[in-house]
Design a protein around this motif. Structure first.
Motif, short mmCIF file in Angstrom:
data_model
loop_
_atom_site.label_atom_id
_atom_site.label_comp_id
_atom_site.label_asym_id
_atom_site.label_seq_id
_atom_site.Cartn_x
_atom_site.Cartn_y
_atom_site.Cartn_z
N ILE A 142 64.13 58.39 15.18
CA ILE A 142 65.37 58.89 13.76
C ILE A 142 65.54 58.77 12.17
O ILE A 142 65.42 59.91 11.63
N TYR A 143 64.16 57.74 12.12
CA TYR A 143 64.36 57.72 10.60
C TYR A 143 63.01 58.75 10.27
O TYR A 143 62.23 58.54 10.89
N GLU A 144 63.15 59.27 9.48
CA GLU A 144 62.39 60.30 8.18
C GLU A 144 61.55 59.47 7.10
O GLU A 144 62.50 59.58 5.84
N GLU A 145 60.75 59.69 6.84
CA GLU A 145 60.02 59.21 5.75
C GLU A 145 60.14 58.45 5.28
O GLU A 145 59.86 57.42 4.76
N PHE A 146 61.52 57.84 4.94
CA PHE A 146 61.84 56.55 4.43
C PHE A 146 63.64 56.08 5.10
O PHE A 146 64.01 56.68 5.57
N PHE A 147 63.56 54.76 5.02
CA PHE A 147 65.30 54.55 5.10
C PHE A 147 65.31 53.04 3.85
O PHE A 147 65.27 52.89 3.23
N ILE A 148 66.92 53.06 3.60
CA ILE A 148 67.26 52.13 2.38
C ILE A 148 67.93 50.59 3.08
O ILE A 148 68.66 51.27 4.35
N ILE A 149 67.69 49.49 2.40
CA ILE A 149 67.93 48.24 3.60
C ILE A 149 68.90 47.61 1.94
O ILE A 149 68.99 48.46 1.18
N LEU A 150 70.18 47.49 2.30
CA LEU A 150 71.28 47.11 1.15
C LEU A 150 72.37 45.38 1.40
O LEU A 150 72.61 46.29 2.60
N ASN A 151 72.85 45.03 0.77
CA ASN A 151 73.33 43.95 0.75
C ASN A 151 74.78 44.34 0.79
O ASN A 151 75.21 45.88 0.01
N PRO A 152 75.70 43.71 2.21
CA PRO A 152 77.63 43.90 1.77
C PRO A 152 78.13 44.28 0.69
O PRO A 152 79.42 44.32 0.67
N ASP A 153 77.38 43.34 -0.51
CA ASP A 153 78.93 42.56 -1.52
C ASP A 153 78.51 43.43 -2.54
O ASP A 153 77.65 43.17 -3.36
N SER A 154 78.18 45.14 -1.66
CA SER A 154 77.93 46.18 -2.79
C SER A 154 78.97 47.33 -2.85
O SER A 154 79.30 47.18 -1.86
N ILE A 155 79.19 47.53 -4.21
CA ILE A 155 79.95 48.99 -4.84
C ILE A 155 78.84 50.09 -5.10
O ILE A 155 78.29 49.85 -5.77
N LEU A 156 79.09 51.47 -3.99
CA LEU A 156 78.13 52.28 -3.79
C LEU A 156 78.75 52.51 -5.53
O LEU A 156 79.78 53.41 -5.37
N HIS A 157 77.79 53.51 -6.62
CA HIS A 157 78.15 54.15 -7.15
C HIS A 157 78.44 55.38 -6.99
O HIS A 157 77.26 56.13 -5.84
N SER A 158 79.06 56.84 -7.22
CA SER A 158 79.58 57.79 -6.36
C SER A 158 77.89 58.54 -6.68
O SER A 158 78.56 59.48 -5.26
N ASP A 159 77.35 58.07 -7.63
CA ASP A 159 76.48 59.45 -7.58
C ASP A 159 75.08 58.44 -7.20
O ASP A 159 73.91 59.40 -7.61
#
Lengths: 316, 298
Positions: free
Chosen positions: B100-117
């Motif tokens: 189901i992935y297309e072109e790319f995917f992202i990995i992220l650590n759980p101790d993160s706060i995503l910036h809104s932009d």
């Protein structure tokens, strides 16, 4: 519920994406829960004000932000801070400029230190960051981090603070009970934060706990936006004179131990100047050639012979 | 040079893999930032995978997950799996979902706060970099950054951190996914090296930011677990990409007096045994690159 902590965040509404964005994100990340941000928008440009108010909207979903627009006394850095002081309703207070950031532990670490040690002023350590404006291959303008380093640790000393401004504005939290009518000096173009600190430490209630923990980043840009560029140096000197004069009749006790801190401060300053001068000299192409020559045995001998020969000719 | 075909991303969700390991305390800030993401019409799917192997912990995560209100554009899937460590864990999730992935995917650590932009910025970069043969794009950690340089104009970097990373699927398949011999730490450097060896570019995206609530930003206060794993990984990477003398030089650097010396060497030997082939990479041992000498020192 923990006591309310207010962060006074000063902005002119310029460089919202580049700067205020980071300052607000650093506040969103705070681990201390009872936090209010007093956003002092110091501008009389209605478009700028509107843009800033719209920019903070997404942050207001995650952070308790109270924006206050200050339209008068443009260019006076102390004025919005005094307006903020009039609007305080909290136990703890700290300050942040829109180009600087706090680390997530800022509030929790310093407020815990205040409470555990029953003090009125908690001081942490700051990381010095140098940035410059860059444009990358995507055509985007952004701030590139040139360097990041811990500021040298300087033990707090009252007399030293009266002599030198060694505490960055974003590295402390104070109990609002300490304020007791103290205001920022609006007659000063610069150094209003230093002047404010000097008044605080002369209060009887002042008691400090100092931690060797990084709590914030103090940013400077190596371009004309830097406050302490050559152009502003005269104004800076004038501000320094104002603050020195205003406190010239005040008295304070100097402990013998303070002299040690004063000495170490100036030794560090001297070392910094020395390193800067050496760097400047070594960047000089003439010096680089000379350095290569004297570190090369064969060339060195030739140069020594040549110098002797010339000296001989002169003597003759 | 392969030119990646840029696809209109609006209809294809961006998939983000987050491996959890006793991360329930970090989750509330992360979920709150996910709720606040500006996605416009870009669907984003978060895959949360708990590797704690602990029912109590899973229940805590499940509670927070159930309280999160999903919407048309932001969806979260929660699963659990065996504790495979970082690289193998992400490989497992990738294998299960790659269709189901297309072109790319992202990995992220759980101790993160995503910036809104963040998502807006990612999309903008992906669009602008369509002519660049990239394999990895690093999201910028905030406020602590990795102690390494990147080219301010081309954005090219020597290695990228796995704390927040966009991985191009074709490049990832081409180089054979994460090295599963590494349990934790250093797998991102290994991935970066193999990408570079295969001529894929690795770039840092300076304005695609997330707050990384790292507990180990001060190296002097690093836990023994972290330090042992990092140093064992460093030895392994030197063995994999450099010469025996580089391995010995690093052993000397942290010294036999180190109380964990034997544990580090034992861990390194275990990884080394599983390695099928050493590949000398001339650019690996370069004194100007942080990962070889003092990669984790600020």
């Amino acid at each position: 519920m923990k006591g309310k902590w207010t962060v006074v965040l000063r902005t002119q509404g310029k460089d919202l994406e580049l700067e205020l964005n980071n300052a607000l994100n650093s506040l969103v990340a705070q681990t201390y829960e009872n936090l209010l941000v007093l956003l002092m928008i110091h501008s009389n440009n209605e478009k700028t004000i509107e843009k800033t108010l719209s920019f903070i909207k997404p942050f207001q979903k995650m952070l308790n932000i109270k924006p206050i627009v200050v339209r008068d006394k443009q260019g006076n850095r102390a004025h919005p801070l005094n307006v903020a002081l009039k609007n305080l309703n909290c136990e703890y207070l700290s300050f942040l400029d829109d180009d600087d950031v706090y680390y997530p532990n800022m509030g929790s670490t310093l407020i815990k230190a205040l409470e555990d040690n029953k003090k009125t002023f908690a001081l942490g350590r700051s990381i010095n960051v140098i940035e410059r404006l860059e444009t990358n291959i995507t055509g985007e303008e952004y701030l590139y981090t040139v360097s990041k380093a811990k500021r040298p640790y300087q033990e707090f000393s009252k007399p030293l603070l009266l002599l030198e401004n060694f505490i960055p504005f974003n590295t402390f939290v104070l109990k609002t009970s300490l304020l007791d009518g103290i205001k920022f000096n609006e007659d000063m173009t610069y150094l209003e934060d230093w002047d404010f600190l000097k008044r605080l430490i002369l209060k009887e209630k002042f008691s400090i706990i100092q931690l060797d923990t990084p709590v914030s980043e103090y940013k400077r840009r190596n371009d004309i936006t830097d406050t302490y560029n050559e152009e502003n140096f005269e104004k800076w000197l004038k501000s320094r004179e104002t603050t020195d004069n205003q406190l010239k009749d005040k008295e304070t006790v100097i402990r013998v131990g303070d002299l040690k801190h004063i000495k170490s401060f100036y030794e560090n300053e001297f070392e910094k100047q020395r390193v800067r001068i050496v760097e400047e000299i070594t960047r000089n192409p003439g010096y680089r050639i000379w350095d290569k020559v004297i570190n090369n045995r064969i060339l060195k001998n030739t140069v020594v012979k040549l110098v002797r020969y010339i000296r001989g000719l002169i003597t003759k | 040079m392969i030119k990646w075909k840029y696809q209109e991303m609006k209809n294809n969700p961006i998939h983000i893999q987050i491996i959890l390991y006793f991360s329930s305390d970090d989750l509330s800030k992360l979920l709150s930032s996910i709720k606040n993401l500006e996605v416009k019409n870009q669907p984003v799917c978060f895959h949360l995978i708990d590797q704690s192997e602990n029912e109590e912990e899973y229940k805590k995560i499940l509670k927070q997950y159930q309280a999160f209100r999903q919407n048309r554009n932001i969806t979260i899937k929660l699963t659990k799996q065996k504790n495979y460590g970082f690289g193998k864990g992400h490989n497992e999730v990738y294998r299960k979902n790659k269709d189901i992935y297309e072109e790319f995917f992202i990995i992220l650590n759980p101790d993160s706060i995503l910036h809104s932009d963040l998502i807006t910025n990612i999309n903008r970069y992906i669009e602008k970099l369509q002519d660049v043969n990239w394999g990895l794009l690093e999201l910028k950690q905030f406020p602590s950054e990795n102690p390494k340089n990147y080219n301010p104009v081309t954005l090219e970097s020597n290695w990228v951190s796995g704390a927040g990373l966009i991985i191009h699927i074709d490049a990832f398949e081409d180089i054979g996914l994460f090295d599963e011999n590494i349990f934790m730490y250093g797998e991102d450097v290994d991935l970066s090296m193999r990408m570079r060896m295969n001529k894929y570019k690795i770039l840092t995206l300076p304005t695609a930011k997330f707050t990384h609530l790292t507990k180990d930003s001060d190296v002097s206060k690093e836990s023994d677990f972290t330090r042992v794993h990092k140093q064992a990984a460093e030895l392994y990477l030197r063995y994999k990409f450099a010469k025996d003398s580089d391995v010995e030089a690093y052993k000397k650097l942290f010294g036999e007096e180190d109380p964990h010396f034997e544990e580090i060497v034992r861990m390194y030997n275990k990884m080394k045994k599983k390695l099928n082939k050493r590949t000398y990479y001339k650019d690996f041992v370069d004194k100007n690159q942080d990962y070889t000498n003092f990669r984790w020192v600020m």
